[in-house]
Motif scaffolding. Structure first.
Motif, short mmCIF file in Angstrom:
data_model
loop_
_atom_site.label_atom_id
_atom_site.label_comp_id
_atom_site.label_asym_id
_atom_site.label_seq_id
_atom_site.Cartn_x
_atom_site.Cartn_y
_atom_site.Cartn_z
N ILE A 125 0.84 -1.21 0.00
CA ILE A 125 0.00 0.00 0.00
C ILE A 125 0.87 1.25 0.00
O ILE A 125 0.62 2.21 -0.74
CB ILE A 125 -0.95 -0.02 1.22
N GLU A 126 1.91 1.25 0.81
CA GLU A 126 2.80 2.41 0.87
C GLU A 126 3.47 2.66 -0.49
O GLU A 126 3.62 3.81 -0.91
CB GLU A 126 3.87 2.20 1.95
N GLN A 127 3.84 1.57 -1.17
CA GLN A 127 4.48 1.72 -2.48
C GLN A 127 3.51 2.29 -3.52
O GLN A 127 3.83 3.24 -4.24
CB GLN A 127 5.01 0.36 -2.96
N LEU A 128 2.31 1.71 -3.58
CA LEU A 128 1.34 2.12 -4.60
C LEU A 128 0.81 3.53 -4.34
O LEU A 128 0.59 4.31 -5.28
CB LEU A 128 0.17 1.13 -4.66
N ALA A 129 0.60 3.87 -3.08
CA ALA A 129 0.03 5.18 -2.74
C ALA A 129 1.10 6.23 -2.50
O ALA A 129 0.77 7.40 -2.25
CB ALA A 129 -0.86 5.05 -1.50
N GLU A 130 2.36 5.81 -2.57
CA GLU A 130 3.48 6.72 -2.33
C GLU A 130 3.28 7.48 -1.02
O GLU A 130 3.26 8.71 -0.96
CB GLU A 130 3.63 7.70 -3.50
N THR A 131 3.14 6.70 0.04
CA THR A 131 2.84 7.28 1.35
C THR A 131 3.66 6.61 2.42
O THR A 131 4.34 5.59 2.17
CB THR A 131 1.33 7.14 1.66
#
Length: 411
Positions: free
Chosen positions: A378-384
């Motif tokens: 999720i962090e990778q895809l949402a850049e968060t």
């Protein structure tokens, strides 16, 4: 409602080229068209007094109008000063609601004219059925007072309260809570007229169940309103708000069963207010709660404004211009992912549980390693960065907004 019936009877009279009069099943005049040409004493008396005489009623019943399923030509009666007529019974699902009458003193009303009248029966029967339902418990003045209570102008609200109290419609000026009942249409077709009739029937039935002088009801274009008046905290033997909401919801579900245009029902519950004058605030909350419930089936058939959480804020915003990506642009990357439904469910659960990994894994029945893998993805895809409180806040708000707007892939 009267305007609707007037329009129907005027149109019908114009099409057949002769005056028309509508009576209810007790032969009380409901509405009539403009009258020109020859009329008899029976018609004249009916218009002036809004009802006919017992002798005329008995005579027509002997002719058989009460049992008729189609048009009936009634003969003249010189003793009653009664000219020949054509009578068309008005029925809704075989329930006799009333009659349409045409004077036909020369016998020249053709079969084609009668067919024209019968073709208008579906619209007329629905309109008269609604009129009868409303007339059981509320007058036109009462309905207008209820509408005024839900308006914004302080002066008119004060006058509406005085009217309701002076007329004895409501027992007293005390605590009031609004309930809003809505019918959610299917994807194939919008909510139709029979569904709205079911809604009206439900409001009347629940108002009776609550008790006399304890509630008001009103039907609006796309929802119904029930106002519970004079204190409903559960004391004094009165019906509680929760019980009234359950009764309204259950009755509405039963009444709408089998209607192809209705997929489900929702009842929104506003917060109580100390007096009738403040009804509009409770109504606005109940209306927003019902609308949120219509968009989010997971909230269930009864949706309380007090329990909506962040949706209380979002429902009052113009979300048409505020998409989820505007709150957190990274969600676009999540939405585009093939496994978006799984990842969105994981992220929302994680944020709902305040970032507690143990509780999230337990609720989703995941191994802790699987949860950590998903969160990294999720962090990778949402850049968060989910360790950043501001990022978590934006993501959480964006997810709720996407759910409310129907923008999520898991819809």
């Amino acid at each position: 409602m009267q305007t609707e019936l007037q329009h129907i009877v005027d149109t019908m009279a114009a099409r057949v080229g002769r005056p028309a009069l509508i009576e209810d099943r007790r032969q009380r005049v409901v509405v009539y068209s403009e009258h020109t040409g020859l009329i008899d004493d029976v018609r004249r008396t009916s218009i002036l007094r809004r009802h006919t005489t017992p002798e005329v009623i008995a005579w027509f019943r002997d002719v058989g109008i009460m049992d008729a399923r189609g048009p009936v030509r009634t003969p003249a009666s010189p003793e009653l000063d009664l000219l020949p007529r054509v009578c068309v019974p008005i029925r809704h699902q075989d329930l006799l609601l009333g009659f349409v009458w045409f004077i036909d003193h020369t016998g020249d009303m053709s079969d084609a004219d009668i067919v024209t009248v019968t073709e208008a029966m579906p619209d007329l029967s629905l309109a008269l059925y609604r009129e009868n339902l409303l007339g059981e418990l509320t007058s036109q003045r009462e309905a207008e007072a209820a509408r005024t209570l839900l308006a914004d102008a302080p002066e008119t609200r004060c006058e509406a309260v005085r009217s309701l109290l002076s007329d004895g419609v409501i027992a007293g000026d005390g605590e009031v809570t609004a309930l809003v009942a809505t019918l959610v249409g299917t994807r194939e077709e919008p909510v139709d007229e029979p569904a709205r009739i079911a809604l009206e029937h439900t409001l009347v039935a629940t108002r009776r169940w609550v008790g006399p002088r304890e509630a008001l009801h009103l039907v609006r274009h796309d929802h119904g309103v029930l106002l519970l008046c004079c204190g409903r905290g559960g004391g004094g033997g009165r019906v509680t708000t929760e019980a009234a909401a359950r009764h309204l919801g259950q009755t509405l579900r039963s009444a709408s069963q089998g209607l192809s245009s209705v997929s489900r029902t929702v009842v929104g519950i506003g917060e109580p207010r100390p007096r009738l004058y403040d009804t509009v605030s409770s109504y606005e909350e109940a209306l927003q709660a019902a609308r949120v419930g219509a968009r989010l089936p997971a909230l269930g058939p009864l949706v309380s404004w007090a329990d909506l959480g962040i949706y209380r804020v979002l429902s009052r915003m113009d979300t048409r211009e505020l998409g989820a990506a505007a709150v957190h642009p990274g969600l676009a990357g999540l939405f585009a992912e093939e496994a978006s439904q799984v990842l969105l469910e994981t992220l929302e659960t994680y944020l709902d549980l305040a970032g507690n990994a143990h509780a999230t894994a337990k609720k989703l029945r995941l191994h802790r390693t699987t949860l950590y893998y998903r969160l990294q993805r999720i962090e990778q895809l949402a850049e968060t960065d989910l360790k950043d409180g501001n990022e978590r806040l934006c993501l959480h708000l964006a997810l709720k907004l996407a759910r409310l707007n129907g923008d999520r892939p898991d819809r």
